[in-house]
Design an enzyme around this catalytic site. Sequence first.
Site, PDB file in Angstrom:
ATOM      1  N   CYS A  84     -46.195 -16.049  15.608  1.00  0.00           N
ATOM      2  CA  CYS A  84     -47.514 -15.529  15.209  1.00  0.00           C
ATOM      3  C   CYS A  84     -48.439 -15.518  16.420  1.00  0.00           C
ATOM      4  O   CYS A  84     -49.167 -16.474  16.680  1.00  0.00           O
ATOM      5  CB  CYS A  84     -48.100 -16.386  14.090  1.00  0.00           C
ATOM      6  N   SER A  85     -48.424 -14.426  17.156  1.00  0.00           N
ATOM      7  CA  SER A  85     -49.193 -14.378  18.402  1.00  0.00           C
ATOM      8  C   SER A  85     -50.698 -14.333  18.150  1.00  0.00           C
ATOM      9  O   SER A  85     -51.476 -14.675  19.035  1.00  0.00           O
ATOM     10  CB  SER A  85     -48.764 -13.183  19.252  1.00  0.00           C
TER      11      SER A  85
END
Length: 297
Positions: A84-85
């Site tokens: 989950c950038s």
Amino acid sequence: ARGPSTFIPLEEIPQEGGESSLHQLLGAFVSAGRVDHVAMVMGLHPQYLSSFWKTQYLLLRMDGPLPYHKRHYIAIMAAARHRCSYLVGLHMGEFLQVGGDPAWLQGLHCAPQKLRNLNEINKLLAHRPWLITKEHIEALLKPGEDSWSLAELVQALVLLTHYHSLASFVFGCGIKPEEEQDVENGCWAPSPHSDSSPASDDTLGGSGGADAMQELEVLMERMKLLQENQLEEEGVTQEEMATRFELEKTENLLVPSSDILDPSLQSNIRCFLEDPEFGYKDFTRRGEQAPPTFRAQ
């Protein structure tokens, strides 16, 4: 799409001056720093946002055994496990704001050994929590230079599980990067079939999207046939049906294997991962004699 979410029209997102309780709540966010995209989308459900904001505040800002910068670093480690950038980028900024060492952001290998020791339990909590044993806890609490106190470890584990869950919310609501975040490092889950993001032109409107829709229709037809056959057959168990469904998905290549590491995974996530190929795996292997799956419902 404009706004904080790819899925929710901007017109539906609560704006300033809207419902009074929500307006006050968003005002509290502003006083604490800013209103991020997660808060804007959660504003559709003010009571939930209120509980969420209090939880976040307690975890990240209130007194506790862990210093603030380490809390944000643990959030980065948790979000990175789920690729989950959006959350990784958000907490990299927060980490620097509270005085964290920029060198740590070069990757997990640059962090203190004490934080690196959380890697094993982080990946298990994220992907296969049933494998955690008391030995994992004992190893972290074992007296030594890099040992954890019980209070520190409890807070760290709560942070890990909180951000594992929050990553699902980010993906499920299509949360887009903040303006100051690099658009290249958006919150999209890695795609095993394409390097392009879901927001690109080659989605449902393009030829690739049309092929995917056609593929989906074929798969749905096969699933329907499987269900009809189940009604006709006596003694077909849920486990057998699950096996057949998985076989259909595999043959159609619509659902990729979870242990394929996407080569396009952004470097700002990869550097916080050790053993990146580790992922979810059923704890009862299909087709083998094994204890039945424990069903919590």
